[in-house]
Motif scaffolding. Structure first.
Motif, mmCIF file in Angstrom:
data_model
loop_
_atom_site.group_PDB
_atom_site.id
_atom_site.type_symbol
_atom_site.label_atom_id
_atom_site.label_comp_id
_atom_site.label_asym_id
_atom_site.label_seq_id
_atom_site.Cartn_x
_atom_site.Cartn_y
_atom_site.Cartn_z
ATOM 1 N N PRO A 139 0.829 -1.215 0.000
ATOM 2 C CA PRO A 139 0.000 0.000 0.000
ATOM 3 C C PRO A 139 0.859 1.258 0.000
ATOM 4 O O PRO A 139 1.989 1.258 0.492
ATOM 5 C CB PRO A 139 -0.790 -0.118 1.316
ATOM 6 C CG PRO A 139 -0.701 -1.548 1.703
ATOM 7 C CD PRO A 139 0.615 -2.039 1.189
ATOM 8 N N ILE A 140 0.306 2.325 -0.521
ATOM 9 C CA ILE A 140 1.040 3.590 -0.563
ATOM 10 C C ILE A 140 0.771 4.366 0.715
ATOM 11 O O ILE A 140 -0.377 4.728 0.999
ATOM 12 C CB ILE A 140 0.622 4.425 -1.787
ATOM 13 C CG1 ILE A 140 1.053 3.694 -3.058
ATOM 14 C CG2 ILE A 140 1.209 5.822 -1.737
ATOM 15 C CD1 ILE A 140 0.675 4.399 -4.324
ATOM 16 N N PRO A 141 1.779 4.621 1.534
ATOM 17 C CA PRO A 141 1.569 5.371 2.769
ATOM 18 C C PRO A 141 1.319 6.847 2.471
ATOM 19 O O PRO A 141 1.788 7.387 1.470
ATOM 20 C CB PRO A 141 2.885 5.180 3.529
ATOM 21 C CG PRO A 141 3.905 4.951 2.463
ATOM 22 C CD PRO A 141 3.194 4.225 1.357
ATOM 23 N N THR A 142 0.586 7.491 3.362
ATOM 24 C CA THR A 142 0.377 8.932 3.237
ATOM 25 C C THR A 142 1.696 9.657 3.500
ATOM 26 O O THR A 142 2.468 9.282 4.387
ATOM 27 C CB THR A 142 -0.690 9.408 4.233
ATOM 28 O OG1 THR A 142 -1.922 8.758 3.911
ATOM 29 C CG2 THR A 142 -0.881 10.909 4.153
ATOM 30 N N GLU A 143 1.959 10.685 2.718
ATOM 31 C CA GLU A 143 3.197 11.461 2.853
ATOM 32 C C GLU A 143 2.833 12.927 3.046
ATOM 33 O O GLU A 143 1.980 13.456 2.340
ATOM 34 C CB GLU A 143 4.046 11.286 1.594
ATOM 35 C CG GLU A 143 5.340 12.075 1.590
ATOM 36 C CD GLU A 143 6.102 11.902 0.291
ATOM 37 O OE1 GLU A 143 6.640 12.900 -0.212
ATOM 38 O OE2 GLU A 143 6.138 10.764 -0.229
ATOM 39 N N LEU A 144 3.452 13.575 4.025
ATOM 40 C CA LEU A 144 3.208 14.985 4.297
ATOM 41 C C LEU A 144 4.517 15.736 4.260
ATOM 42 O O LEU A 144 5.539 15.252 4.749
ATOM 43 C CB LEU A 144 2.535 15.172 5.664
ATOM 44 C CG LEU A 144 1.153 14.510 5.757
ATOM 45 C CD1 LEU A 144 1.233 13.321 6.683
ATOM 46 C CD2 LEU A 144 0.100 15.506 6.225
ATOM 47 N N ARG A 145 4.489 16.924 3.667
ATOM 48 C CA ARG A 145 5.703 17.725 3.550
ATOM 49 C C ARG A 145 5.380 19.196 3.816
ATOM 50 O O ARG A 145 4.327 19.704 3.433
ATOM 51 C CB ARG A 145 6.318 17.594 2.151
ATOM 52 C CG ARG A 145 7.007 16.274 1.907
ATOM 53 C CD ARG A 145 8.303 16.145 2.702
ATOM 54 N NE ARG A 145 9.019 14.927 2.385
ATOM 55 C CZ ARG A 145 8.818 13.748 2.967
ATOM 56 N NH1 ARG A 145 7.893 13.642 3.912
ATOM 57 N NH2 ARG A 145 9.513 12.691 2.619
ATOM 58 N N ARG B 66 7.751 20.550 15.224
ATOM 59 C CA ARG B 66 7.334 19.195 15.604
ATOM 60 C C ARG B 66 6.713 18.536 14.390
ATOM 61 O O ARG B 66 5.871 19.112 13.713
ATOM 62 C CB ARG B 66 6.322 19.236 16.757
ATOM 63 C CG ARG B 66 5.759 17.855 17.131
ATOM 64 C CD ARG B 66 4.758 17.939 18.277
ATOM 65 N NE ARG B 66 3.621 18.789 17.976
ATOM 66 C CZ ARG B 66 2.569 18.401 17.257
ATOM 67 N NH1 ARG B 66 2.511 17.176 16.740
ATOM 68 N NH2 ARG B 66 1.566 19.238 17.043
ATOM 69 N N GLY B 67 7.153 17.323 14.086
ATOM 70 C CA GLY B 67 6.685 16.638 12.895
ATOM 71 C C GLY B 67 5.211 16.293 12.940
ATOM 72 O O GLY B 67 4.553 16.367 13.992
ATOM 73 N N TYR C 63 -3.809 15.384 10.504
ATOM 74 C CA TYR C 63 -2.364 15.441 10.713
ATOM 75 C C TYR C 63 -2.027 16.815 11.298
ATOM 76 O O TYR C 63 -2.356 17.848 10.709
ATOM 77 C CB TYR C 63 -1.625 15.237 9.393
ATOM 78 C CG TYR C 63 -1.915 13.894 8.768
ATOM 79 C CD1 TYR C 63 -1.171 12.776 9.108
ATOM 80 C CD2 TYR C 63 -2.955 13.748 7.844
ATOM 81 C CE1 TYR C 63 -1.448 11.538 8.548
ATOM 82 C CE2 TYR C 63 -3.236 12.518 7.288
ATOM 83 C CZ TYR C 63 -2.482 11.411 7.647
ATOM 84 O OH TYR C 63 -2.761 10.196 7.098
ATOM 85 N N SER C 64 -1.403 16.826 12.466
ATOM 86 C CA SER C 64 -1.052 18.084 13.128
ATOM 87 C C SER C 64 0.457 18.191 13.264
ATOM 88 O O SER C 64 1.157 17.186 13.444
ATOM 89 C CB SER C 64 -1.706 18.164 14.512
ATOM 90 O OG SER C 64 -1.218 17.135 15.364
ATOM 91 N N ALA C 65 0.948 19.433 13.164
ATOM 92 C CA ALA C 65 2.376 19.700 13.295
ATOM 93 C C ALA C 65 2.554 21.108 13.831
ATOM 94 O O ALA C 65 1.679 21.965 13.675
ATOM 95 C CB ALA C 65 3.088 19.540 11.956
ATOM 96 N N ASN C 66 3.686 21.354 14.485
ATOM 97 C CA ASN C 66 4.027 22.694 14.950
ATOM 98 C C ASN C 66 5.049 23.310 14.000
ATOM 99 O O ASN C 66 6.051 22.671 13.644
ATOM 100 C CB ASN C 66 4.604 22.658 16.365
ATOM 101 C CG ASN C 66 3.524 22.420 17.406
ATOM 102 O OD1 ASN C 66 2.336 22.596 17.124
ATOM 103 N ND2 ASN C 66 3.915 22.018 18.609
#
Length: 691
Positions: free
Chosen positions: A69-75, A86-87, A117-120
């Motif tokens: 499966p293709i994992p979700t990617e965040l950039r 924070r990632g 998806y949360s990040a700082n």
């Protein structure tokens, strides 16, 4: 479309997803939102949230990409004054995580309902703005959508955001300084306003708007022949008498045994038909995707490497097999369930066990079918032919078991078949390398070198059948049967035929390419010794529509637009079989201004000409390469995404007659000649003041 090394693995997902006890929901992409909240000290908390449609799910970012499966990617985009404090952390309404045996017991984690998806982010720029993207895959319990990029940009202080299908940073943006096509240069527009597909000057008895027709039965026949080849390999042939004997004698009830054998053959056909299903989903998402896939340099290099690996395996240096756990699981299920379900798992086991022999043949079928707008339908027909050829012996021998006695015994001849196929795989591998070379303008595989490789492969088969070349597991050739002598003569004649491709053609000003290599070999003009930019030494405009239009207006000759591609097989066949014919070549050379527009050309446009274009459906598209520009022109003005596509225009840009591709009567000299003559009649009508 961006191609990731593992992106194409999602094509198998519809067959490997495990049912979760509910009906699959209608496939739809999630609805994404982006928001921000201050966290103090110049830090903002960013929340990227997707509302997932009922019955669908999205994979976690922590899924092992090697599991399938293709994992979700965040950039987060890398820009001055913005950094990730924070990632990204993920939460969801419903999480499903388990060791899925259909993914070889890999831990698969996916989400339903919604995923967030949360990040700082620490931001010191003014105004505080951050941007990035999420790349993900959406599936239900039976199929998947094309993986998608969603680009976002957010004003942190005002908490306002925008979403898009193109990058906000590192790519072209709507407020880019890129030059748009000027209004006084219609040759640079994507919609030629003077062209009316429903009102050509003349129709010559044909409908105003023509649809391209594919010779699907021809593809079925090719798939059938591929299946017959697969039957003659060591992985499949010995299983025919064993399997048929099991069905006809195992139960003692011959009628039931015949029914079971016919069911077994039907399941074999059904399994191979299912392999083409994901491509129909691909074509529904983006009709241009097959042209992109078939001509993309990375994918063609991938096919080149894979075919070389298959060839080495066929030569006997190692064996390619699927994971033993897959085969064992199918075999256990066949024994466990029995009846119709058990027969299905027996058929699936055959598909898995025979993969080392059928894989290369199926790979050839796959690679040859993913071109043009009907790529999915072509692949289905090819798979149908392949499945029918594999299933037919089991059905026929069950009906007529006495025929089993006439089957030749397994022996060293099966190994010889594999080696011959290995040489064929090497030759086909260079076809894909040639496509990548033509599209990317590397100049590493010209016509001469390509032909040398094919001649050596044909000669290698002759030497092997004589016994002068041996591979692992080969026994010395002590005698040559009549059949072996027949194949020696066939491939010796093939060697001579290919070698004749080095003859010089004074009429074309370059080599005389063998017609059987049309669409496989690079154009004869793509040469070290006798180079020529245009087929048959014609004076053409190469990717220069503006220059061709100016020449048409200067001379008063009509314009012939040739939408083509470096990796287009039918384009090369048309040029070799039809353009070269007496009466046709003279019409193109003397009566028309020819321009060839390559929709798969990867040469980048000058920076000032790169921009974003919003097409008729409202989708934004980055125009980066020459091919992007002319593929968009073809789809926007003429409603086509396949090649070849021929259009005849008057000097003032009017459509002279219905455009033409290749149909059921493809490569017909009379039909194409009539098409060109119709355009000239339309020109005479315009000159006489008609229409």
């Amino acid at each position: 479309m961006k191609l990731r090394p593992l992106s194409f693995l999602f094509l198998l997902a519809p067959f490997l997803l495990r049912a979760q006890g509910e009906a699959p929901g209608e496939l739809a992409y999630p609805k994404w939102t982006v928001s921000a909240a201050p966290a103090g000290d110049g830090v903002w908390n960013i929340l990227v949230k997707g509302e997932i449609a009922a019955g669908c799910f999205v994979y976690s970012k922590d899924v092992d990409p090697m599991a399938g499966p293709i994992p979700t990617e965040l950039r987060l985009d890398s820009v001055p004054g913005v950094e990730l404090a924070r990632g990204f952390e993920e939460t969801a309404k419903e999480t499903i995580e388990h060791a899925d045996p259909l993914w070889d017991n890999a831990i698969i984690k996916k989400f339903k309902g919604w995923v967030a998806y949360s990040a700082n982010v620490r931001c010191t720029n003014t105004p505080p703005v951050a941007s990035g993207y999420v790349y993900y895959q959406t599936c239900n319990e039976s199929s998947c959508l094309m993986p998608e990029y969603v680009y976002w940009r957010i004003d942190l202080a005002a908490n306002t955001h925008e979403l898009g299908t193109v990058p906000f940073v590192g790519g072209l943006t709507e407020d880019s300084t890129a030059v748009r096509p000027a209004s006084d240069r219609p040759c640079e527009a994507y919609v030629l306003s003077s062209v009316d597909l429903n009102a050509p000057v003349m129709t010559c008895g044909k409908p105003a708007v023509q649809e391209e027709r594919k010779s699907l039965w021809g593809i079925f026949v090719l798939g059938f022949l591929g299946g017959l080849l697969a039957l003659l390999t060591p992985c499949v042939f010995p299983m025919i008498p064993l399997t048929v004997s099991f069905f006809t004698k195992g139960s003692g009830d011959r009628a039931k045994g015949i029914r079971n054998a016919l069911t077994y053959g039907g399941f074999i056909l059904g399994i191979y038909l299912l392999f083409s299903l994901p491509f129909h989903i691909l074509g529904g998402v983006d009709p241009e995707i097959f042209n992109v896939l078939s001509t993309h340099p990375v994918l063609n290099i991938f096919f080149f490497v894979i075919f070389i690996v298959f060839a080495i395996s066929f030569f006997g240096y190692f064996e390619i097999t699927l994971p033993a756990s897959w085969v064992n699981k199918m075999d256990q299920n066949a024994s466990r369930f029995g009846g119709v379900v058990g027969i299905f798992f027996m058929a699936f086991t055959l598909a898995l066990v025979s993969f080392s022999c059928t894989g290369p043949i199926l790979g050839s079928l796959l690679a040859g079918a993913i071109s043009g707008a009907d790529g999915a339908l072509q692949l289905t027909m090819g798979m149908a032919g392949f499945g029918v050829a594999l299933a037919l012996p089991f059905a026929l021998f069950a009906l007529f078991p006495g025929w089993l006695n006439s089957l030749p015994r397994s022996g060293s001849w099966l190994t010889s078949v594999k080696v011959v196929l290995g040489f064929a795989e090497v030759a086909l591998a260079f076809k894909f390398l040639s496509t990548a070379d033509l599209v990317s303008h590397w100049g590493i595989l010209p016509y001469e070198l390509f032909l040398v490789v094919w001649v050596l492969c044909a000669l290698g088969i002759v030497l092997y059948l004589f016994g002068l070349i041996r591979f692992p597991h080969d026994s010395p050739v002590k005698q040559r049967s009549a059949v072996r002598w027949g194949f020696i003569a066939l491939f010796a004649a093939t060697t001579v035929y290919l070698a004749l491709g080095f003859r010089y053609d004074e009429h074309a000003g370059t080599f005389r390419s063998p017609k059987l290599l049309s669409g496989l070999a690079p154009p004869a003009g793509y040469s070290w010794i006798h180079p020529s930019d245009c087929p048959h030494a014609l004076a053409c405009y190469h990717n220069d529509l503006c220059g061709a239009m100016e020449e048409s207006q200067r001379t008063g000759k009509p314009l012939m637009i040739d939408f083509t591609g470096h990796g287009c097989v039918n384009c090369r066949k048309m040029e070799e079989y039809v353009w070269s014919a007496d009466g046709v070549l003279e019409l193109i050379r003397d009566k028309y201004v020819l321009v060839s527009l390559y929709v798969d050309d990867r040469e980048k446009l000058p920076k000032e000409l790169q921009h974003i274009y919003t097409n008729k459906s409202g989708t934004k598209k980055q125009i980066i390469t020459v091919g992007d520009r002319y593929a968009t022109l073809e789809s926007e003005t003429f409603g086509q995404v396949s090649q070849p596509w021929y259009v005849l225009l008057s000097p003032d840009g009017r459509l002279l007659n219905p455009a033409m591709g290749t149909g059921e009567d493809q490569f017909s000299v009379p039909e194409f000649k009539a098409f060109l003559e119709c355009g000239l009649q339309a020109m005479e009508t315009l000159k006489a003041g008609g229409n």
